[in-house]
Design a protein around this motif. Structure first.
Motif, PDB file in Angstrom:
ATOM      1  N   PHE A 104      35.743  64.856  66.324  1.00 41.52           N
ATOM      2  CA  PHE A 104      35.140  65.247  64.726  1.00 41.52           C
ATOM      3  C   PHE A 104      34.078  66.165  64.561  1.00 41.52           C
ATOM      4  O   PHE A 104      33.028  66.073  65.491  1.00 41.52           O
ATOM      5  N   ARG A 105      34.034  67.055  63.913  1.00 43.07           N
ATOM      6  CA  ARG A 105      33.150  67.965  63.509  1.00 43.07           C
ATOM      7  C   ARG A 105      32.316  67.745  62.212  1.00 43.07           C
ATOM      8  O   ARG A 105      32.823  67.614  61.267  1.00 43.07           O
ATOM      9  N   SER A 122      32.197  59.554  53.718  1.00 41.62           N
ATOM     10  CA  SER A 122      32.843  58.655  54.769  1.00 41.62           C
ATOM     11  C   SER A 122      31.677  57.781  55.523  1.00 41.62           C
ATOM     12  O   SER A 122      31.483  56.651  55.885  1.00 41.62           O
ATOM     13  N   LYS A 123      30.561  58.400  55.508  1.00 44.29           N
ATOM     14  CA  LYS A 123      29.248  58.125  56.274  1.00 44.29           C
ATOM     15  C   LYS A 123      28.462  57.087  55.539  1.00 44.29           C
ATOM     16  O   LYS A 123      28.220  56.017  56.267  1.00 44.29           O
ATOM     17  N   TYR A 124      28.428  57.228  54.340  1.00 42.71           N
ATOM     18  CA  TYR A 124      27.540  56.196  53.475  1.00 42.71           C
ATOM     19  C   TYR A 124      28.179  55.169  52.716  1.00 42.71           C
ATOM     20  O   TYR A 124      27.882  54.173  52.716  1.00 42.71           O
ATOM     21  N   GLU A 125      29.268  55.867  51.952  1.00 39.79           N
ATOM     22  CA  GLU A 125      29.951  54.826  51.134  1.00 39.79           C
ATOM     23  C   GLU A 125      30.983  54.079  51.869  1.00 39.79           C
ATOM     24  O   GLU A 125      31.160  52.905  51.678  1.00 39.79           O
ATOM     25  N   LEU A 126      31.993  54.729  52.428  1.00 38.40           N
ATOM     26  CA  LEU A 126      32.791  53.963  53.362  1.00 38.40           C
ATOM     27  C   LEU A 126      32.447  53.309  54.616  1.00 38.40           C
ATOM     28  O   LEU A 126      33.057  52.444  55.218  1.00 38.40           O
ATOM     29  N   GLN A 127      31.365  53.799  54.942  1.00 37.67           N
ATOM     30  CA  GLN A 127      30.693  53.387  56.471  1.00 37.67           C
ATOM     31  C   GLN A 127      31.407  53.438  57.415  1.00 37.67           C
ATOM     32  O   GLN A 127      31.738  52.600  58.563  1.00 37.67           O
ATOM     33  N   GLU A 128      32.326  54.443  57.661  1.00 37.55           N
ATOM     34  CA  GLU A 128      33.475  54.714  58.652  1.00 37.55           C
ATOM     35  C   GLU A 128      32.789  55.019  59.991  1.00 37.55           C
ATOM     36  O   GLU A 128      33.194  54.695  61.077  1.00 37.55           O
ATOM     37  N   PHE A 129      31.557  55.333  60.033  1.00 39.78           N
ATOM     38  CA  PHE A 129      30.849  55.840  61.455  1.00 39.78           C
ATOM     39  C   PHE A 129      29.946  54.710  62.026  1.00 39.78           C
ATOM     40  O   PHE A 129      29.321  55.039  62.872  1.00 39.78           O
ATOM     41  N   ASP A 293      28.145  65.701  73.787  1.00 32.62           N
ATOM     42  CA  ASP A 293      27.637  64.627  73.116  1.00 32.62           C
ATOM     43  C   ASP A 293      27.444  63.629  74.263  1.00 32.62           C
ATOM     44  O   ASP A 293      28.258  63.465  75.258  1.00 32.62           O
ATOM     45  N   SER A 294      26.345  62.764  73.788  1.00 32.65           N
ATOM     46  CA  SER A 294      25.951  61.642  75.066  1.00 32.65           C
ATOM     47  C   SER A 294      26.178  60.398  74.111  1.00 32.65           C
ATOM     48  O   SER A 294      25.443  59.974  73.132  1.00 32.65           O
ATOM     49  N   THR A 295      27.024  59.476  74.569  1.00 32.19           N
ATOM     50  CA  THR A 295      27.249  58.120  74.039  1.00 32.19           C
ATOM     51  C   THR A 295      26.386  57.299  74.486  1.00 32.19           C
ATOM     52  O   THR A 295      26.043  57.244  75.621  1.00 32.19           O
ATOM     53  N   VAL A 296      26.086  56.279  73.668  1.00 33.95           N
ATOM     54  CA  VAL A 296      25.227  54.802  74.036  1.00 33.95           C
ATOM     55  C   VAL A 296      26.236  53.736  74.113  1.00 33.95           C
ATOM     56  O   VAL A 296      26.676  53.596  73.383  1.00 33.95           O
ATOM     57  N   ASN A 297      26.156  53.031  75.175  1.00 35.01           N
ATOM     58  CA  ASN A 297      27.139  52.269  75.333  1.00 35.01           C
ATOM     59  C   ASN A 297      26.619  50.802  75.937  1.00 35.01           C
ATOM     60  O   ASN A 297      25.454  50.784  76.738  1.00 35.01           O
ATOM     61  N   ILE A 298      27.360  49.611  75.618  1.00 34.11           N
ATOM     62  CA  ILE A 298      27.028  48.500  76.391  1.00 34.11           C
ATOM     63  C   ILE A 298      27.993  48.330  77.374  1.00 34.11           C
ATOM     64  O   ILE A 298      29.304  48.378  77.195  1.00 34.11           O
ATOM     65  N   VAL A 299      27.677  48.230  78.712  1.00 29.19           N
ATOM     66  CA  VAL A 299      28.342  47.894  79.803  1.00 29.19           C
ATOM     67  C   VAL A 299      27.889  46.889  80.625  1.00 29.19           C
ATOM     68  O   VAL A 299      26.789  46.943  81.056  1.00 29.19           O
TER      69      VAL A 299
END
Length: 330
Positions: A104-105, A122-129, A293-299
């Motif tokens: 996604f860009r 999408s980001k603030y109203e629908l809280q999709e991310f 992109d660098s993701t933060v994960n619970i592992v």
């Protein structure tokens, strides 16, 4: 105190606090499209935005985004406190953009109004991310209480898990374990090769790996530990070529933004309570050294982040690391 207002043309501690926040590196670009020099802010979300994105924010209504001019409007103590507590665009985006879909860009500074509007809604109203634990799914109680509940959950996420430990005048909020994995295609500094080692600096602390002899593709797999101060900046990384009889030569450098890792970890709380999942992301951009992109994960109950960096100010070289956030109570 809470209802006192500041106009940013007048002297006062409120004006200084807001301007100090605005000049931080991540706040010099719009949180939503990356346009330089934003002059507007969403006081209840805690982000600095450009004029074009400001128009979309206003259309959402003040129950979602209360837009103020950084230079023209009056700001109350509470509004400034909220902005400072969130910490700026990088910190806020690590929450609001934690689950941007792969590929996604984000809209750029020259994006159309339609593209910009769709993304911001999408980001603030629908809280999709947003990560699922922060999403508000029921809106039966009305807009104002919805945003009140939403804002409370977001602000609580920035406050949670802040246990402190002091050493002298420095407050520590946790520990950072850095696993320096390997280097690839490092620069030649001797006749045909180099003897590389990595130096990490956070605040006043410096740690380093061992030296790998005559290797441009070294594998370290070494774990280094740093204490994270309350007012932490970027993790600075430098690679050197070890020389026995002269000063060591620099082989590149890079900076790692710790905000996505630490903000996501603190917002989530006890990682051991959750299964394996992604909780945040540091996005590749023109002003950082990320390869992807660098993701933060619970592992396995631990908060980790894999980082691949292109070394800066050098002819070649890449570095792979793994970061792990460790609360003080561990």
């Amino acid at each position: 105190m809470g209802d006192r207002a500041y106009e940013l043309g007048r002297p006062g501690s409120g004006k200084r606090r807001l301007k100090d926040l605005l000049v931080q590196k991540d706040n010099r670009f719009c949180a939503d499209c990356g346009a330089p020099d934003p002059k507007w802010a969403s006081a209840n979300i805690g982000v600095f935005i450009c004029l074009k994105c400001c128009g979309v924010h206003r259309s959402l209504g003040t129950h979602i985004s209360k837009v103020l001019s950084v230079t023209l409007d009056e700001w109350s103590d509470d509004e400034i406190d909220a902005m400072v507590e969130v910490g700026g665009n990088s910190s806020a985006n690590s929450i609001y953009e934690a689950f941007i879909p792969e590929g996604f860009r984000k809209p750029g500074p020259d994006a159309s109004h339609e593209e910009r509007s769709k993304y911001i809604r999408s980001k603030y109203e629908l809280q999709e991310f947003l990560k699922p634990s922060l999403r508000i799914t029921s809106i039966s109680s009305g807009k104002s209480s919805l945003q009140s509940s939403f804002s409370t959950k977001i602000m609580d996420s920035f406050r949670s898990s802040k246990s402190h430990n002091s050493e002298g005048m420095v407050e520590f909020i946790g520990l950072l374990k850095v696993k320096v994995i390997k280097g690839t295609n490092l620069a030649i500094r001797d006749m045909l090769s180099s003897d590389p080692y990595v130096v990490l600096t956070l605040g006043q602390q410096t740690v380093q790996t061992t030296v790998v002899k005559s290797n441009l593709n070294p594998v370290w797999n070494e774990e280094l530990m740093l204490s994270v101060p309350e007012s932490f900046g970027p993790l600075k990384l430098r690679v050197f070529d070890h020389d026995t009889f002269s000063a060591d030569d620099i082989m590149g450098e890079a900076e790692i933004d710790l905000q996505p890792l630490i903000t996501s970890a603190m917002a989530f709380g006890d990682a051991g309570m959750f299964g394996n999942m992604q909780i945040g992301k540091w996005l590749k951009s023109h002003d950082n050294a990320l390869i992807d992109d660098s993701t933060v994960n619970i592992v396995d109950g631990k908060v980790k982040q894999e980082v691949s960096l292109k070394l800066q100010n050098v002819e070649s070289g890449e570095l792979e690391l793994e970061l792990e956030w460790m609360p003080l109570d561990q």
